[in-house]
Write an enzyme that holds these catalytic residues in place. Structure first.
Site, short mmCIF file in Angstrom:
data_model
loop_
_atom_site.label_atom_id
_atom_site.label_comp_id
_atom_site.label_asym_id
_atom_site.label_seq_id
_atom_site.Cartn_x
_atom_site.Cartn_y
_atom_site.Cartn_z
CB CYS A 1 -0.90 0.02 1.23
SG CYS A 1 -1.88 1.54 1.36
CG ASP B 1 -2.25 -3.74 -0.28
OD1 ASP B 1 -2.88 -3.68 0.79
OD2 ASP B 1 -1.92 -2.74 -0.94
CB VAL C 1 1.21 -14.85 -21.04
CG1 VAL C 1 0.18 -15.51 -20.15
CG2 VAL C 1 2.31 -14.21 -20.22
CD GLU C 2 7.05 -19.61 -19.44
OE1 GLU C 2 7.00 -20.73 -18.90
OE2 GLU C 2 7.50 -18.59 -18.85
CG LEU C 3 1.43 -20.67 -17.22
CD1 LEU C 3 0.84 -21.96 -16.70
CD2 LEU C 3 0.52 -19.50 -16.92
CE1 TYR D 1 -5.18 -3.51 -2.20
CE2 TYR D 1 -7.50 -3.00 -2.01
CZ TYR D 1 -6.33 -3.44 -1.45
OH TYR D 1 -6.31 -3.82 -0.14
CD GLU D 2 -8.36 1.40 -6.84
OE1 GLU D 2 -9.35 1.42 -6.09
OE2 GLU D 2 -7.19 1.53 -6.39
#
Length: 121
Positions: free
Chosen positions: A32, A39, A54-56, A73-74
């Site tokens: 935060c 968070d 996308v490769e994991l 967060y946003e």
């Protein structure tokens, strides 16, 4: 700053077909920017690939690069959506973050990219 250079892709094995890929990362952490407290959240990525997926392992390392980042967060959710959109150029994508409660409030942030079918919302 989260490191977009950690992300990698591979060729979609069936680019002529629309199919949904969903990845859920249950141990996402950031900080935060107001309090400096950690968070904890879950990141759900759902998309229909075009030419690239996308490769994991790379995705996991990218998510981990947020660990010490002071970010709301946003901003986390929008940043992930922007970075993955630029990298993969999916047909459509949803990035949703679900954050653990703090002070009695839990949060869920959702970003959509492209024209997500109604049944996927």
């Amino acid at each position: 700053m989260p490191d977009v250079n950690l992300l990698e892709c591979f060729d979609n094995a069936d680019p002529g077909r629309d199919y949904v890929i969903e990845h859920v990362a249950e141990e996402f952490t950031s900080v935060c920017p107001k309090t400096g407290h950690p968070d904890f959240g879950t990141v759900m990525l759902r998309y229909v690939p075009d030419r690239l997926c996308v490769e994991l392992k790379a995705l996991k390392l990218y998510y981990q690069s947020f660990r010490n980042e002071g970010i709301f967060y946003e901003a986390v959710t929008n940043r992930i959506a922007d970075d993955l959109k630029a990298l993969m150029k999916p047909r459509w994508m949803i990035v949703e973050t679900c954050w653990k409660g703090r002070g009695g409030i839990r949060s869920r942030i959702r970003v959509t990219v492209g024209e997500v079918p109604d049944h996927e919302r």
